[in-house]
Design a protein around this motif. Structure first.
Motif, short mmCIF file in Angstrom:
data_model
loop_
_atom_site.label_atom_id
_atom_site.label_comp_id
_atom_site.label_asym_id
_atom_site.label_seq_id
_atom_site.Cartn_x
_atom_site.Cartn_y
_atom_site.Cartn_z
N GLU A 66 30.32 -11.87 52.29
CA GLU A 66 30.00 -12.59 53.63
C GLU A 66 29.39 -11.51 54.90
N THR A 67 29.97 -10.39 55.04
CA THR A 67 29.51 -9.46 55.89
C THR A 67 28.42 -8.70 55.49
N ARG B 71 40.54 3.89 53.33
CA ARG B 71 39.84 3.04 53.85
C ARG B 71 38.63 3.68 54.87
N VAL C 216 35.53 -18.96 54.64
CA VAL C 216 35.35 -17.39 55.34
C VAL C 216 35.61 -16.66 53.98
N ASP C 217 35.10 -15.71 53.59
CA ASP C 217 35.49 -14.50 52.39
C ASP C 217 36.91 -14.04 53.03
N CYS C 218 37.58 -13.85 51.84
CA CYS C 218 39.20 -13.34 51.76
C CYS C 218 38.77 -11.80 52.08
N ASN C 219 39.58 -11.26 52.93
CA ASN C 219 39.30 -9.91 53.39
C ASN C 219 39.22 -8.90 51.95
N PRO C 220 38.40 -7.89 52.08
CA PRO C 220 38.20 -7.13 51.19
C PRO C 220 39.06 -5.84 51.07
N TRP C 221 40.29 -6.08 51.07
CA TRP C 221 41.23 -4.89 51.02
C TRP C 221 41.49 -4.15 49.65
N THR C 222 41.58 -2.96 49.77
CA THR C 222 41.48 -2.21 48.45
C THR C 222 42.74 -1.09 48.48
N TYR C 223 43.04 -0.62 47.35
CA TYR C 223 44.04 0.63 47.23
C TYR C 223 43.20 1.82 47.72
N GLU D 245 36.87 -12.23 58.01
CA GLU D 245 35.58 -11.59 57.69
C GLU D 245 34.43 -12.43 58.71
N ARG E 243 37.11 -17.24 48.56
CA ARG E 243 36.79 -17.75 49.74
C ARG E 243 37.98 -18.55 50.39
N VAL F 73 46.67 4.67 49.82
CA VAL F 73 47.58 3.64 49.42
C VAL F 73 47.67 3.29 47.96
N GLU G 123 40.80 -5.31 41.57
CA GLU G 123 41.83 -4.19 41.78
C GLU G 123 41.19 -2.91 41.73
N PHE H 243 32.66 -3.74 52.29
CA PHE H 243 32.27 -5.14 52.83
C PHE H 243 32.65 -6.31 51.78
N SER H 244 32.86 -7.39 52.53
CA SER H 244 32.85 -8.51 51.59
C SER H 244 31.49 -9.22 51.51
#
Lengths: 232, 444
Positions: free
Chosen positions: A117-118, A109, A99-106, B418, A192, B276, A162, A114-115
């Protein structure tokens, strides 16, 4: 007997190879068989790119019986099925994929991040995911996504993961590596990881250990496993 | 004419609505967003605090009272609440020596606390650093999903006759002597008593009736890690000198067991500034990782929320006859919510003769045990495997609250990985996008 968790490419291929060697298998999936390759068949560019593996998988689907069930623990195997809880005293092979790692950002939100995958799934389901899209990260799957999205949208690329996101109701701009991109959608690839939400203990095969979008490696991993365990 | 109008369906407004729904009153709730708890409530830490210093403050008293009420509230409303306990760690000899005094002080105020030797501490939390000296265990601390808690209070209130109007921002208030007229884009609403639970915007609502106050947004940033079980308790360090403005956050856990580090406290100018900064994330990790042998694996989300700060305490008053402020509800507002609701009920009783309803409707509780999952599998399907959420559960919430965010926050579907996000969007796509003004999942 071997219990295989997951009926995607790896689980099905593994089940088929084991059956050929006379090993009894039971394959469980909490959804319909086909995993993410089934999603890929719905997008022409992906269908073409993964064609060889999709064909292989379809031939395995016709030979292997897949049961609907959610495996919640291994050792012994415990499966939730529509008929009730089943306990199987055999070893489990985890072919639950990646599964793709979560696409978190600074930054903020807003919707529109999206990742891959989504994004791929939404495209396969017939949604258009944005108009001006920034693809962030490095992987061949992003090249493929760029071709697919490029048909209808403006697409830009950055290698950086980043990123700072601006926007409230929707992504408005993204800053990456000191550069500002005006876009309404960000697809961010942070790599992933194994998809194993129940933390099942067992032998991992296929994309559960490869953790990528390269199915040649996934295939090799399944075959290495078969050869190592069941070589004559 | 309504008896009471509540402005804002955050955790405070929702618990007041729930409490008032037990009496023969006509109650209305107006909420700017499309579902309850989607502003400050959703971005808080979800901690049910054991206490708040200094003990003389109103928010401290309401925190203690709310904490004691929480088991009964969770039972009545059907939200998940776990008393996981808080460990406060002595990182140096000075704080270690203070442990007996801390325990005595807490016990004097009715807070259970026990000393932990270093050995016991490391048994309870194997990931804690060898360099600690000991600690204090406070068992009454707990965790909830704040949006679920809020939504369940709203569901109870609604079942018992409270009217909710979502997507309905109050833009003006007229005082007509014996009642108020609340002006919104969805028309005018009349009520004899108005309760201002507008959170970060409570000062602007109060201004509409001529009461001046100032709410300052205090941003708090959190990090969520994938590593479930990294700690089993909430872990904080004993501060050398307590900070008057913040408890300082901690290496917390979410109600689902994932590590949740933070929050910090950053004063911001704007009431919409939830961005953030990279330095904040680095700062939080630098602050809490010395407590452990290692840092938890893999960040999966970072988010910031705003505290509404009006000085050092909550502002619960009635500055104008029949206009009640429940404002400046900063930390520990989530914990205090049930106690605040009781206090407001007292204030309301001055204006109405309160008669308790003969019978109350209780919400039906969804079961998450394995047998019930099996029996639902034949006609239903599991969408989110991480949190075992079925298609039916997702659609039930979507029917009530037309918001993607609400579905995620209440059911917790798609909050870990995801795998199912696209499937949730697909499930909600048509249903949600059909009748809404404000598009939240504007992917098309």
């Amino acid at each position: 007997m071997v219990v295989i968790v997951g009926a995607g490419y790896s689980g099905l291929l593994c089940a088929k190879r084991l059956k050929e060697r006379g090993v009894k298998v039971r394959v469980f999936d909490f959804r319909e068989p086909g995993g993410e390759l089934l999603v890929f068949t719905k997008i022409p560019e992906f269908r073409e790119h993964y064609g060889k593996f999709i064909d292989e998988m379809n031939s395995a689907i016709s030979e292997v019986e897949v049961e609907r069930g959610c495996v919640v623990s291994a050792n012994p195997v415990k499966v939730l099925t529509p008929m009730g809880i089943e306990i199987i005293n055999d070893s489990a092979v985890i072919a639950a994929g990646a599964v793709d790692c979560n696409p978190w950002t600074y930054g903020k939100r807003p919707p529109g991040v999206f990742s891959p995958e989504t994004a791929i799934k939404l495209i396969a389901y017939g949604y258009s995911i944005g108009r001006r899209i920034l693809l962030a990260g490095e992987d061949k799957v992003l090249d493929l996504l760029e071709t697919v999205l490029g048909r209808k949208c403006e697409v830009e690329r950055t290698k950086s993961t980043e990123v700072y996101v601006e926007g409230d109701k929707r992504v408005q701009s993204v800053e990456a590596d000191g550069e500002e991109f005006k876009c309404d959608t960000l697809i961010l690839f942070r790599g992933r990881k194994t998809f194993n939400p129940k933390n099942l203990q067992g032998e991992l095969i296929g994309n559960a250990i490869v953790k990528g979008y390269d199915y040649s490696s996934v295939k090799k991993s399944v075959e290495d496993y078969i050869n190592l365990k069941y070589s004559r | 004419m309504n008896d009471i109008a509540i402005i804002g369906a955050g955790v405070t407004g929702s618990f007041i609505a729930k409490e008032l729904s037990k009496y023969d009153l006509k109650v209305l709730v107006l909420e700017r967003k499309l579902a309850p708890g989607l502003e400050q409530t959703k971005a808080c830490s979800g901690i049910i605090h054991p206490f708040q210093l200094p003990f003389k403050l109103l928010r401290s008293r309401l925190c203690l009272e709310g904490n004691r009420m929480m088991d009964a509230e969770a039972e009545e409303l059907g939200f998940q609440f776990k008393r996981v306990g808080l460990i406060t760690v002595a990182k140096n000899p000075i704080t270690f020596l203070a442990i007996p005094l801390i325990i005595l002080y807490l016990r004097m105020h009715g807070v259970r606390a026990e000393a932990l030797s270093k050995k016991k501490l490391l048994e309870m939390e194997p990931n804690i650093s060898e360099k600690v000296y000991g600690g204090v265990f406070i068992p009454s601390a707990g965790v909830v999903n704040p949006v679920e808690m809020t939504a369940k209070a709203c569901m109870f209130a609604k079942l018992n006759g409270v009217e909710f109007v979502y997507g309905c921002e109050v833009v003006g208030i007229e005082n007509r002597g014996d009642h108020f007229v609340l002006k919104t884009k969805k028309g005018d609403f009349k009520a004899k008593v108005v309760i201002n639970c507008a959170g970060i915007y409570a000062d602007e609502i109060a201004k509409m009736v001529g009461y001046e106050m100032k709410i300052i947004p205090g941003k708090g940033t959190h990090i969520v890690f994938a590593d479930r079980g990294f700690t089993n308790h909430l872990v904080v360090a004993i501060p050398l000198k307590p900070n008057k403005r913040t408890k300082g956050g901690g290496a917390l856990i979410g109600f689902d067991g994932k590590p949740l580090w933070g929050p910090n406290l950053v004063d911001v100018e704007s009431k919409e500034d939830t961005s953030v900064k990279r330095e904040e994330i680095e700062g939080i990790i630098a602050k809490f990782s010395p407590l452990f042998r290692k840092t938890p694996k893999e960040i999966i989300a970072v988010y910031a929320g705003l505290r509404s700060i009006a000085g050092s305490d909550f502002v619960i008053n009635e500055p104008i006859e029949r206009f009640i402020n429940v404002a400046g509800i900063q930390s520990p507002g989530l914990t205090a919510a049930p106690a605040i609701a009781k206090m407001v009920l007292e204030m309301v009783s001055r204006h109405f003769e309160l008669r308790r309803k003969q019978s109350l409707v209780r919400p039906v509780r969804a079961s998450k045990n394995e047998e019930s999952i099996c029996s639902s599998l034949s006609e239903d399907e599991i969408v989110c495997l991480c949190n075992m959420v079925t298609k039916k559960q997702i659609l039930e919430v979507a029917e009530q609250f037309k918001s993607f965010d609400a579905v995620k926050q209440i059911t917790w579907a798609g909050m870990d990985c995801e795998k199912c996000k696209a499937d949730i969007m697909k499930l909600l796509g048509d249903r949600i996008l059909k009748d809404r003004e404000e598009e939240e999942i504007a992917w098309s």
